[in-house]
Design a protein around this motif. Structure first.
Motif, PDB file in Angstrom:
ATOM      1  N   MET A  84       0.848  -1.182   0.000  1.00  0.00           N
ATOM      2  CA  MET A  84       0.000   0.000   0.000  1.00  0.00           C
ATOM      3  C   MET A  84       0.885   1.233   0.000  1.00  0.00           C
ATOM      4  SD  MET A  84      -2.891   1.282   2.699  1.00  0.00           S
ATOM      5  CE  MET A  84      -1.876   1.329   4.135  1.00  0.00           C
ATOM      6  N   ALA A  85       0.595   2.153  -0.908  1.00  0.00           N
ATOM      7  CA  ALA A  85       1.340   3.408  -0.977  1.00  0.00           C
ATOM      8  C   ALA A  85       0.420   4.555  -0.588  1.00  0.00           C
ATOM      9  CB  ALA A  85       1.871   3.626  -2.389  1.00  0.00           C
ATOM     10  N   ILE A  86       0.759   5.216   0.498  1.00  0.00           N
ATOM     11  CA  ILE A  86       0.019   6.412   0.899  1.00  0.00           C
ATOM     12  C   ILE A  86       0.633   7.580   0.143  1.00  0.00           C
ATOM     13  CG2 ILE A  86      -0.588   7.914   2.810  1.00  0.00           C
ATOM     14  CD1 ILE A  86      -1.472   5.482   4.068  1.00  0.00           C
ATOM     15  N   LEU A  87      -0.176   8.314  -0.578  1.00  0.00           N
ATOM     16  CA  LEU A  87       0.333   9.433  -1.350  1.00  0.00           C
ATOM     17  C   LEU A  87       0.685  10.599  -0.428  1.00  0.00           C
ATOM     18  CD1 LEU A  87      -1.196   7.745  -3.558  1.00  0.00           C
ATOM     19  CD2 LEU A  87      -1.509   9.902  -4.718  1.00  0.00           C
ATOM     20  N   THR A  88       1.836  11.180  -0.657  1.00  0.00           N
ATOM     21  CA  THR A  88       2.237  12.364   0.093  1.00  0.00           C
ATOM     22  C   THR A  88       1.438  13.557  -0.427  1.00  0.00           C
ATOM     23  OG1 THR A  88       3.987  12.960  -1.449  1.00  0.00           O
ATOM     24  CG2 THR A  88       4.582  11.457   0.361  1.00  0.00           C
TER      25      THR A  88
END
Length: 88
Positions: free
Chosen positions: A1-5
């Protein structure tokens, strides 16, 4: 899972504004935020349930493309929720 900055989210918004045009962007995507990419699914938030439905129906392809190009991972589906459940 990639949390967007915040920077990645702003880059996605800029790409959408450029590709869709300022008029469409301001009408439909004002207050729109992309928050994460998990298993090819983009999780995003809109300012209302109505706008979430419109964005999901009309602009999912463009959103997936913008997120994939910014994050560098494939995005195949977009889930747009109303901002009441936003993390921001």
């Amino acid at each position: 899972m990639a949390i967007l900055t915040d920077e990645e989210d702003l880059a996605v918004q800029a790409k959408l504004n450029f590709s869709l045009g300022a008029r469409i962007y301001d009408t439909y995507l004002q207050g729109f935020r992309c928050t994460e990419l998990s298993g090819g699914v983009v999780i995003a938030y809109a300012r209302s349930e109505y706008m979430a439905g419109v964005i999901s129906a009309e602009y999912s392809t463009q959103i997936a493309s913008a997120v994939a190009s910014v994050v560098g991972q494939p995005a195949t589906m977009v889930l747009v929720l109303s901002c009441g459940k936003s993390r921001r």
